[in-house]
Design a protein around this motif. Structure first.
Motif, PDB file in Angstrom:
ATOM      1  N   SER A  39       3.382   4.062  -1.047  1.00 44.87           N
ATOM      2  CA  SER A  39       3.012   4.236  -2.474  1.00 44.87           C
ATOM      3  C   SER A  39       2.365   2.839  -3.045  1.00 44.87           C
ATOM      4  CB  SER A  39       3.635   4.938  -3.344  1.00 44.87           C
ATOM      5  OG  SER A  39       5.006   4.446  -3.418  1.00 44.87           O
ATOM      6  N   ALA A  43       4.378  -5.413   0.957  1.00 46.15           N
ATOM      7  CA  ALA A  43       4.654  -6.531   0.436  1.00 46.15           C
ATOM      8  C   ALA A  43       5.243  -6.508  -0.983  1.00 46.15           C
ATOM      9  CB  ALA A  43       3.343  -7.408   0.295  1.00 46.15           C
ATOM     10  N   ILE A 119       0.127   5.056   8.018  1.00 48.67           N
ATOM     11  CA  ILE A 119      -0.743   3.934   7.228  1.00 48.67           C
ATOM     12  C   ILE A 119      -0.564   2.608   7.228  1.00 48.67           C
ATOM     13  CG2 ILE A 119      -1.723   5.919   5.632  1.00 48.67           C
ATOM     14  CD1 ILE A 119      -0.028   4.476   3.454  1.00 48.67           C
ATOM     15  N   ALA A 122      -1.370  -0.969  10.284  1.00 45.67           N
ATOM     16  CA  ALA A 122      -2.267  -1.894  10.169  1.00 45.67           C
ATOM     17  C   ALA A 122      -2.074  -3.282   9.570  1.00 45.67           C
ATOM     18  CB  ALA A 122      -3.730  -1.326   9.506  1.00 45.67           C
ATOM     19  N   PRO A 124      -0.622  -6.371   8.825  1.00 42.11           N
ATOM     20  CA  PRO A 124      -0.562  -7.705   9.661  1.00 42.11           C
ATOM     21  C   PRO A 124       0.903  -8.180  10.275  1.00 42.11           C
ATOM     22  CG  PRO A 124      -1.870  -8.283   7.756  1.00 42.11           C
ATOM     23  CD  PRO A 124      -1.202  -6.896   7.380  1.00 42.11           C
ATOM     24  N   ARG A 142       0.203   5.437  23.897  1.00 41.81           N
ATOM     25  CA  ARG A 142      -1.277   5.284  24.400  1.00 41.81           C
ATOM     26  C   ARG A 142      -1.646   5.335  25.762  1.00 41.81           C
ATOM     27  NH1 ARG A 142      -5.040   1.963  21.750  1.00 41.81           N
ATOM     28  NH2 ARG A 142      -3.644   0.725  20.276  1.00 41.81           N
ATOM     29  N   ARG A 174      -3.974  10.701   4.293  1.00 40.69           N
ATOM     30  CA  ARG A 174      -3.861   9.778   3.062  1.00 40.69           C
ATOM     31  C   ARG A 174      -5.203   9.989   2.216  1.00 40.69           C
ATOM     32  NH1 ARG A 174      -6.157   4.839   5.876  1.00 40.69           N
ATOM     33  NH2 ARG A 174      -8.243   5.686   5.518  1.00 40.69           N
TER      34      ARG A 174
ATOM     35  N   SER B  39      -5.804 -11.495   8.689  1.00 43.33           N
ATOM     36  CA  SER B  39      -4.948 -12.127   9.547  1.00 43.33           C
ATOM     37  C   SER B  39      -3.565 -12.327   8.801  1.00 43.33           C
ATOM     38  CB  SER B  39      -5.194 -13.702   9.905  1.00 43.33           C
ATOM     39  OG  SER B  39      -5.756 -14.336   9.061  1.00 43.33           O
ATOM     40  N   ARG B  40      -3.444 -12.346   7.568  1.00 42.05           N
ATOM     41  CA  ARG B  40      -2.220 -12.841   6.842  1.00 42.05           C
ATOM     42  C   ARG B  40      -1.968 -11.638   5.949  1.00 42.05           C
ATOM     43  NH1 ARG B  40      -0.757 -18.372   5.170  1.00 42.05           N
ATOM     44  NH2 ARG B  40      -0.056 -17.253   3.504  1.00 42.05           N
ATOM     45  N   GLY B  41      -2.678 -10.767   5.834  1.00 38.49           N
ATOM     46  CA  GLY B  41      -2.585  -9.785   4.797  1.00 38.49           C
ATOM     47  C   GLY B  41      -2.926  -9.940   3.334  1.00 38.49           C
ATOM     48  N   ALA B  43      -1.965  -9.221   0.373  1.00 34.35           N
ATOM     49  CA  ALA B  43      -0.898  -9.443  -0.655  1.00 34.35           C
ATOM     50  C   ALA B  43      -0.484 -10.948  -0.335  1.00 34.35           C
ATOM     51  CB  ALA B  43       0.558  -8.701  -0.527  1.00 34.35           C
ATOM     52  N   ILE B 119      -9.364  -2.303   9.027  1.00 33.65           N
ATOM     53  CA  ILE B 119      -8.012  -2.314   8.664  1.00 33.65           C
ATOM     54  C   ILE B 119      -7.468  -2.256   7.497  1.00 33.65           C
ATOM     55  CG2 ILE B 119      -7.598  -3.161  11.033  1.00 33.65           C
ATOM     56  CD1 ILE B 119      -6.732  -5.985   9.925  1.00 33.65           C
ATOM     57  N   TYR B 121      -8.258  -0.610   4.861  1.00 38.59           N
ATOM     58  CA  TYR B 121      -8.640   0.660   4.200  1.00 38.59           C
ATOM     59  C   TYR B 121      -7.288   1.156   3.720  1.00 38.59           C
ATOM     60  CZ  TYR B 121     -13.437   1.344   6.221  1.00 38.59           C
ATOM     61  OH  TYR B 121     -14.844   0.903   6.420  1.00 38.59           O
ATOM     62  N   ALA B 122      -6.246   1.129   4.469  1.00 34.53           N
ATOM     63  CA  ALA B 122      -5.071   1.674   4.316  1.00 34.53           C
ATOM     64  C   ALA B 122      -4.107   0.889   3.078  1.00 34.53           C
ATOM     65  CB  ALA B 122      -4.172   2.040   5.330  1.00 34.53           C
ATOM     66  N   PRO B 124      -2.538   0.272  -0.117  1.00 37.40           N
ATOM     67  CA  PRO B 124      -2.430   1.071  -1.160  1.00 37.40           C
ATOM     68  C   PRO B 124      -3.254   0.535  -2.377  1.00 37.40           C
ATOM     69  CG  PRO B 124      -0.245   0.386  -0.449  1.00 37.40           C
ATOM     70  CD  PRO B 124      -1.110  -0.487   0.251  1.00 37.40           C
ATOM     71  N   ARG B 138     -17.510   5.157   0.551  1.00 36.12           N
ATOM     72  CA  ARG B 138     -16.805   5.721   1.682  1.00 36.12           C
ATOM     73  C   ARG B 138     -16.729   7.273   1.519  1.00 36.12           C
ATOM     74  NH1 ARG B 138     -11.304   6.443   3.244  1.00 36.12           N
ATOM     75  NH2 ARG B 138     -11.169   6.397   5.328  1.00 36.12           N
ATOM     76  N   GLU B 167     -14.389   5.964  12.975  1.00 38.06           N
ATOM     77  CA  GLU B 167     -13.201   4.900  12.499  1.00 38.06           C
ATOM     78  C   GLU B 167     -12.236   4.486  13.400  1.00 38.06           C
ATOM     79  OE1 GLU B 167     -11.775   5.965   8.316  1.00 38.06           O
ATOM     80  OE2 GLU B 167     -13.847   5.349   7.426  1.00 38.06           O
ATOM     81  N   SER B 168     -12.198   5.391  14.265  1.00 37.62           N
ATOM     82  CA  SER B 168     -11.102   5.031  15.440  1.00 37.62           C
ATOM     83  C   SER B 168     -11.462   3.412  16.011  1.00 37.62           C
ATOM     84  CB  SER B 168     -10.887   6.199  16.408  1.00 37.62           C
ATOM     85  OG  SER B 168     -11.731   6.066  17.129  1.00 37.62           O
ATOM     86  N   MET B 172      -9.280   0.271  17.617  1.00 38.93           N
ATOM     87  CA  MET B 172      -9.256  -0.115  18.782  1.00 38.93           C
ATOM     88  C   MET B 172      -9.619  -1.709  18.767  1.00 38.93           C
ATOM     89  SD  MET B 172     -11.837   2.479  21.121  1.00 38.93           S
ATOM     90  CE  MET B 172     -12.068   3.909  20.536  1.00 38.93           C
ATOM     91  N   ARG B 174      -8.438  -3.758  16.630  1.00 38.10           N
ATOM     92  CA  ARG B 174      -7.281  -4.260  16.047  1.00 38.10           C
ATOM     93  C   ARG B 174      -6.507  -4.267  17.234  1.00 38.10           C
ATOM     94  NH1 ARG B 174      -4.418  -0.351  12.646  1.00 38.10           N
ATOM     95  NH2 ARG B 174      -3.781   0.565  14.624  1.00 38.10           N
ATOM     96  N   ASP B 175      -6.241  -3.065  18.241  1.00 36.26           N
ATOM     97  CA  ASP B 175      -5.235  -3.124  18.935  1.00 36.26           C
ATOM     98  C   ASP B 175      -5.711  -3.511  20.535  1.00 36.26           C
ATOM     99  OD1 ASP B 175      -3.761  -1.967  17.183  1.00 36.26           O
ATOM    100  OD2 ASP B 175      -4.172   0.128  17.764  1.00 36.26           O
ATOM    101  N   LEU B 176      -6.817  -3.515  20.926  1.00 37.75           N
ATOM    102  CA  LEU B 176      -7.115  -3.619  22.329  1.00 37.75           C
ATOM    103  C   LEU B 176      -7.462  -5.368  22.657  1.00 37.75           C
ATOM    104  CD1 LEU B 176      -9.061  -0.679  23.201  1.00 37.75           C
ATOM    105  CD2 LEU B 176      -6.737  -0.787  23.347  1.00 37.75           C
TER     106      LEU B 176
END
Lengths: 198, 198
Positions: A39, A43, A119, A122, A124, A142, A174, B39-41, B43, B119, B121-122, B124, B138, B167-168, B172, B174-176
């Motif tokens: 919520s 951070a 959620i 993602a 970092p 995966r 979400r 990269s850092r986020g 916040a 990445i 979008y999630a 808060p 959106r 959106e997947s 991908m 981010r992860d691959l």
């Protein structure tokens, strides 16, 4: 515990929804942290605030967890480990049937957790060392989806899309004010994946 | 600018990849902020740090943007607005063809941005007021997917799954470690969506 089929609106916990009468201190900490991370954000949540929510001293929290990272890591692992374990039990099934069964289970795990922790995939921060085990387990899950998809005749990209389809329920949970009943959504995603295989 | 088909590893910007020779100060701020947020986020990134990366004073940054929220809002809007605008041009097509064309375009937008802003979008934070316009756009895009899916004979849940499938590619990316070429992935997601319609 909130209903697994509800959208669990971020920032609007239901009063009394969090505390389970039988919960251990450790479980209470995980549950309070999950609520706050989902919520307010990771951070913006301190271990002091988590301890306050549980109604314990910060020192007591540190008896159970070394730091905030460890709490998040445990919460994240709980979103993938049950499905990974469950996948082991599917060895006897044909690939398409195994895929359908695994997806029903996995979507159930993602919808059933009291807070929508997925959620936080993602963040970092999850690229850092304390989350190595989580990343390893998520990659293993995966890989199961990839190999079942391949065994059922799907392409490599289709394997990724099936994995994406399963995790898309995190976004639905979400974003949508109301979700279909869990059973309906579990069946819908599992059947959709089989249609993806063509 | 980084290649749209590369996975753009978080925290490892390529030297010289960020600065466009023709970029305006405003564009440079957006680009540096996108890199840092991804990269850092969010916040962990201050407007001071963004200004430092661009090589301007913090006061100059505030000449272009009121605050950090406004920068993120603009970046997020840029991930959905082009596809929403493009959708308007598809009115003459049959629903399945429109869906295929929109998905190719939308996946291209998500893969083509120099940084993988989806990445975020999630976060808060995106539930708060400065992001109302982003959320609105959106949701409008989601509504286009829903209505094209319905017009092509798909169920309501299938509409959500199509949106999730598109959106997947954010996950991908981010992860691959390596992604298929953008063209291949655009076609794969568009065809997969049509298979979802059955």
């Amino acid at each position: 515990m909130s209903s697994p089929t509800s959208a669990a609106p971020v920032g609007r916990p239901r009063s009394g929804a969090r505390r389970l009468p039988s919960a251990t201190a450790r479980e209470e900490i995980l549950d309070a942290a999950a609520e706050l991370f989902a919520s307010r954000g990771y951070a913006a949540t301190s271990t002091r605030l988590i301890a306050e929510r549980v109604g314990i001293r910060q020192a007591s929290l540190y008896y159970h967890f070394d730091n905030k990272e460890q709490i998040l890591a445990e919460l994240l692992e709980a979103t993938v480990r049950p499905s990974l374990t469950f996948a082991d039990s599917l060895a006897g099934l044909a690939p398409a049937a195994a895929l359908h069964t695994l997806i029903r289970y996995d979507v159930g795990v993602l919808l059933g957790a009291p807070w929508n922790i997925g959620i936080l995939y993602a963040l970092p921060e999850t690229a850092s060392e304390p989350f190595a085990q989580f990343r390893h387990e998520r990659e293993a899950l995966r890989a199961v989806y990839r190999s079942l998809t391949a065994a059922a005749g799907g392409s490599e990209i289709t394997g990724e899309l099936v994995f994406g389809l399963v995790e898309s329920v995190i976004g639905m949970r979400r974003d949508l004010a109301t979700l279909p009943p869990a059973d309906t959504l579990q069946d819908a995603v599992a059947s959709a994946a089989l249609r993806l295989l063509g």
